[in-house]
Design an enzyme around this catalytic site. Structure first.
Site, PDB file in Angstrom:
ATOM      1  N   GLN A 157       0.835  -1.200   0.000  1.00 43.39           N
ATOM      2  CA  GLN A 157       0.000   0.000   0.000  1.00 43.39           C
ATOM      3  C   GLN A 157       0.874   1.256   0.000  1.00 43.39           C
ATOM      4  OE1 GLN A 157      -2.062  -2.017   3.593  1.00 43.39           O
ATOM      5  NE2 GLN A 157      -3.358  -0.280   3.069  1.00 43.39           N
ATOM      6  N   ASN A 158       2.186   1.061   0.139  1.00 41.64           N
ATOM      7  CA  ASN A 158       3.070   2.211   0.298  1.00 41.64           C
ATOM      8  C   ASN A 158       3.501   2.770  -1.054  1.00 41.64           C
ATOM      9  OD1 ASN A 158       2.850   1.670   3.010  1.00 41.64           O
ATOM     10  ND2 ASN A 158       4.687   0.398   3.051  1.00 41.64           N
ATOM     11  N   ASP A 198       6.022   4.983  -1.303  1.00 41.98           N
ATOM     12  CA  ASP A 198       7.332   5.606  -1.105  1.00 41.98           C
ATOM     13  C   ASP A 198       8.475   4.944  -1.861  1.00 41.98           C
ATOM     14  OD1 ASP A 198       8.000   3.286   0.535  1.00 41.98           O
ATOM     15  OD2 ASP A 198       6.767   4.227   2.077  1.00 41.98           O
ATOM     16  N   HIS A 216      -1.476   1.107  -4.379  1.00 43.23           N
ATOM     17  CA  HIS A 216      -1.838   2.525  -4.221  1.00 43.23           C
ATOM     18  C   HIS A 216      -0.945   3.420  -5.072  1.00 43.23           C
ATOM     19  CE1 HIS A 216      -3.929   1.760  -0.066  1.00 43.23           C
ATOM     20  NE2 HIS A 216      -4.595   1.251  -1.089  1.00 43.23           N
ATOM     21  N   CYS A 233       2.160  17.391 -19.408  1.00 45.48           N
ATOM     22  CA  CYS A 233       2.176  16.169 -20.220  1.00 45.48           C
ATOM     23  C   CYS A 233       2.862  16.454 -21.563  1.00 45.48           C
ATOM     24  CB  CYS A 233       0.752  15.669 -20.444  1.00 45.48           C
ATOM     25  SG  CYS A 233       0.679  14.248 -21.566  1.00 45.48           S
ATOM     26  N   GLY A 282       2.356  -4.434   9.138  1.00 46.54           N
ATOM     27  CA  GLY A 282       2.228  -2.998   9.362  1.00 46.54           C
ATOM     28  C   GLY A 282       1.069  -2.324   8.669  1.00 46.54           C
ATOM     29  N   SER A 336      -3.311  -1.583   8.968  1.00 44.55           N
ATOM     30  CA  SER A 336      -4.464  -1.708   9.852  1.00 44.55           C
ATOM     31  C   SER A 336      -5.734  -1.999   9.056  1.00 44.55           C
ATOM     32  CB  SER A 336      -4.633  -0.423  10.653  1.00 44.55           C
ATOM     33  OG  SER A 336      -4.746   0.658   9.762  1.00 44.55           O
TER      34      SER A 336
END
Ligand SMILES: [Zn+2]
Length: 279
Positions: free
Chosen positions: A111-112, A114, A129, A170, A212, A214
């Protein structure tokens, strides 16, 4: 500090190892927090536009981008600057070792946004994500995924220069580029976020290792439910109880490994057959 692995967890992991089972790892903000990246869902994610204070759940939306693209971009570039300064931790490195050991029996669903898993060396990753390293056309003109051009460090209230504005234009249609991230008012899909691929991997998993997260968003929870219904093994690594730890504890082949990714993953991946790091 290593926890002595309890017998039930050791049993689950050695059985997966013996059967050469397929492992799906689902990671969330907790593993990044150990690298110093805030979730941006709290006060560190607030953003002032005019005289109003916006919540992250308002900033990270298509609606906000359509109304104020420059504000949304400035907020993201500020956030991405924080991600760039962070480094992968022992949890990320443990998952790279697990991938080396399992090959195509390993899938990482994160889901990260980074990019820390990629920077650590993970390759079989579905970024459900999105990923802060990439941009795409906001009008979906067909330009595909592009690298986010480098930006100098930015303060929160610095307006764009003409050059910075051009970097976010773009090259195909001249409209705005957008971050390659899933917004709160958008839906998961396969083309951008590998939703079907992630569910397919969960449908074939012998072990789901949740780290990690929830379960605040619906695709991760769907993955947990799917694995639970199939009766596959499920291990949740988290310092706190959460919907996944509840599922794991209700599952005959489940276990709640309380602790952080850095604390628990090295021993877990070793038990699954990953060779330990020389460090
Ligand atoms: Zn375009």
């Amino acid at each position: 500090m290593l926890h002595p692995m309890d017998e039930k967890l050791a049993g689950i992991l050695s059985e997966i190892r013996r059967r050469q089972g397929r492992v799906v790892v689902l990671t969330g903000a907790g593993i990044s927090a150990e690298s110093g990246i805030p979730t941006f869902r709290g006060v560190e994610g607030y953003w002032v536009v005019g005289s109003r204070n916006y919540m992250p759940q308002e900033m990270a939306t298509r609606a906000m981008f359509d109304e104020a693209p420059e504000e949304v971009w400035r907020w993201y570039l500020y956030r991405f600057g924080v991600c760039k300064d962070a480094s992968p931790n022992a949890g990320h490195h443990a998952l790279v070792r697990l991938e080396s050991a399992l090959g195509d029996r390993f899938t990482l669903v994160t889901q990260n946004i980074d990019g820390l898993h990629r920077r650590a060396g993970s390759r079989r990753v579905f970024c459900i994500h999105g990923d802060a390293a990439w941009v795409r056309c906001a009008a979906d003109c067909g330009v595909g995924l592009l690298d986010l051009p480098p930006f100098p460090p930015r303060t929160k209230d610095q307006p764009f220069t003409g050059d910075e504005r051009r970097k976010l234009t773009c090259p195909r249609c001249g409209g705005w580029l957008r971050p390659h991230v899933l917004w709160f008012d958008e839906c998961y899909d396969e083309a951008n976020y590998r939703m079907d691929s992630a569910l397919r991997a969960a449908g074939a998993a012998d072990l789901l290792l949740v780290v990690g997260t929830s379960g605040a968003t619906n695709l991760p929870m769907q993955i947990g439910q799917l694995v639970f219904m199939r009766g596959a093994a499920m291990v949740d690594v988290n310092p706190e109880e959460n919907p996944f730890s509840e599922l794991a504890e209700r599952s005959p082949l489940g276990h709640f490994a309380r602790g952080s990714a850095c604390e628990r993953l090295p021993e877990i991946v070793a038990a699954l057959g990953a060779t330990s790091s020389s460090a």
